[in-house]
Every structure is written in C-alpha cells, then in structure tokens.
Design an enzyme around this catalytic site. Structure first.
Site, short mmCIF file in Angstrom:
data_model
loop_
_atom_site.label_atom_id
_atom_site.label_comp_id
_atom_site.label_asym_id
_atom_site.label_seq_id
_atom_site.Cartn_x
_atom_site.Cartn_y
_atom_site.Cartn_z
N GLY A 78 -89.22 -30.33 -48.98
CA GLY A 78 -89.21 -30.50 -50.42
C GLY A 78 -89.77 -29.29 -51.14
N SER A 79 -89.72 -28.14 -50.47
CA SER A 79 -90.18 -26.86 -51.05
C SER A 79 -91.65 -26.88 -51.41
CB SER A 79 -89.34 -26.50 -52.30
OG SER A 79 -87.97 -26.38 -51.95
N SER A 149 -87.28 -28.31 -42.99
CA SER A 149 -87.41 -27.43 -44.14
C SER A 149 -88.87 -27.01 -44.33
CB SER A 149 -86.82 -28.12 -45.39
OG SER A 149 -86.69 -27.21 -46.45
#
Length: 301
Positions: A78-79, A149
């Site tokens: 989610g960055s 991620s």
C-alpha cells in the site's frame, strides 16, 4: 485478471450504495465476497503488539490443528500509505492452509510514520510472535517473513538488516527465510513522490535499500514478480536476487508471465490461483528452509 476483480467490485459497490452501506474498497470487497481456503481459520484478532491503534495483528492457523508449526508473518502493501490487515484474510487463510501459523500485522503509515518507523513496527510484531505464537501451535524458532509490494520491502528488509529485530529483542537467526512478491528492493534515487515522502528524510539513503544488506549471512529468499508490473519494476527482484546469489545465499527467483503488480498478490487467492503457481512455489520454498537450521553468525551493521 484484474478486470474480473473490478467487475466484482463494481457490482458489490452498486449493491452497497443501494443499501446505504459505507466503504467500497475493491480489495476489501474481494476479501469479503471471494471464496476462502477451508484449511485455515482465524484464531486471534486484534492482538496488541504496541500502544498505537495501528499496532495490532491477527493470527490464522491450519484447521487441522498446528503443533510446532512454522510461523509466517505476512506484511501487506500500500506504498506505506494505506492498507489494513482486515482486507487480507483471503491470503492469510491460504497460507495457513499450507501449514503455517500465519500472522498479519497492521503497522503505522505515512504521514504519521516514515522510514524506519514501519520497520520498527514490523520488528515489534515479530517480537510479539516470538513471545506468544507457541500458544497458537507455532514454533517461535522457525519464523519466515513474507509480503507483497511495500510489505515485501518490510519483510525482506527485516530479514536482511538485523538491527531492527535486535532492537526489538529478537535474535535474527529465528528468521529462517523471507519471501517477497513484487517488492521494491533497489530504488535509488528517490525520484517519485512516494519514495520522497516516505524515505526522503533518511540521513543515508543507501541504508534504506535491501540490496545494501544482501550478504552471506542473509536468510534464503523467494523473490517473485510479474513481467507486466509497471508499478515496481521486475529489475528490483532481479537486482536483489543477483546480489544474494553472488553471496551464495539460496534464492528462488520467479518472473510470472502476464502478471502485473497486483496479480502476484491475487494469485494467492482461490479465485485467481490458476494464473500462477505463486502460492505453491513460495510456500514450498519457505517450508524447505523453515526446517533447516541457520548456523551462521549474524553481524550487526
């Protein structure tokens, strides 16, 4: 693959709007409406590993009843700006069904947190796991870390740079292996808004990069990406895998054809599992190395 998810989300959002219900995250709806693996179940929800409201975690266990099972801590992406453990039960149950006591922690996000706050949170979550996971059938001496991620960054960084676990009171040698799906590991210079926001204040940018810490004492690593990923380019996976192989660390590197950034995560689900063998390959690698004793001495950098 994502077209099907988008269609499902759009339909669910329409129903939610019609009924006057709030919240319409595609991933949350996918997690809520999609089929789950029957071999895993939720055993503990919202356990506190710190004082902040974001410092909470969930525990999933194999339905068969684990006993001294390997433990997998999964960090979502989610960055470093968004995300909730509540949207990842589909992944946690899938991993639990593969024989892991699985833990999914929340962690503090930007703008409240910047590097290295979320790594300290991850280390604190691992410390909770080490101290408490035996109550759920897990083996605190056989922990593996995985993520997607930004979560892959968290997992791999905690495995490669032992300072965070040491600060949390955990012997880094309990980490038997790491796994990253579509993770950023070699992204200097900071030339995108997210990296500038989250990492730009670091005194030494090289200390933010997992590739900096790849060496002979690193844990074995499963690293995978999709060849269609334009969010985190596959060169990140290739760079870290190359550094680890040069240090003679066991590495399994996979580049899945036709998958984009989100697809490597969704391939863990029942719905999209046929698109790539990510779940089977990752868990086989982690099981193999969770049973092997790490004999090396971990250096503090």
């Amino acid at each position: 693959m994502l077209k099907a998810l988008a269609a499902l989300a759009s339909l669910a959002c329409l129903v939610a709007t019609t009924l006057g219900l709030g919240g319409c995250s595609p991933l949350a709806l996918f997690d809520a409406l999609g089929p789950r693996d029957a071999g895993g179940r939720l055993a503990r929800q919202d356990a506190a590993y710190g004082e902040d409201p974001r410092q909470r975690l969930d525990v999933f266990v194999p339905v068969a009843g684990p006993r001294h099972a390997p433990v997998l801590v999964f960090f979502y992406g989610g960055s470093w700006k968004s995300g909730s453990k509540d949207d990842y039960a589909f992944a946690a149950q899938a991993l639990a069904a593969q024989g892991f006591v699985t833990v999914v922690p929340d962690y503090r996000l930007y703008p409240k947190a910047r590097f290295p706050d979320f790594l300290d949170d991850g280390a604190a979550a691992v410390a909770w796991v080490h101290d408490n996971i035996a109550d759920y059938g897990g083996d605190p001496k056989r922990i593996v870390l995985a993520g997607h991620s930004a979560g892959a960054y968290n997992a791999v960084m905690l495995g490669l740079d032992p300072r965070y676990l040491r600060r949390a009171g955990v012997d880094p040698r309990v980490i038997r292996a790491v796994a990253g799906l579509s993770g950023p590991y070699d992204f200097l210079p900071f030339d995108h808004k997210t990296s500038i926001d989250v990492f730009g204040a670091a005194e030494d940018p090289a200390q933010t990069q997992p590739v900096t810490f790849a060496g002979p004492h690193s844990p074995p690593a499963f690293l995978a990406s999709g060849d269609g990923d334009t969010v985190v380019r596959p060169r990140n996976t290739q760079s870290l895998a190359g550094r680890l192989r040069a240090a003679r660390v066991p590495v399994q590197e996979r580049l899945y054809a036709g998958l984009d950034h989100a697809d490597t995560l969704l391939a863990l689900s029942v719905t999209f599992r046929s698109k790539a063998p990510a779940l089977a390959e990752m868990t086989a690698f982690l099981h193999q190395h969770a049973t092997e004793r790490r004999m090396t001495t971990v250096n503090i950098r």
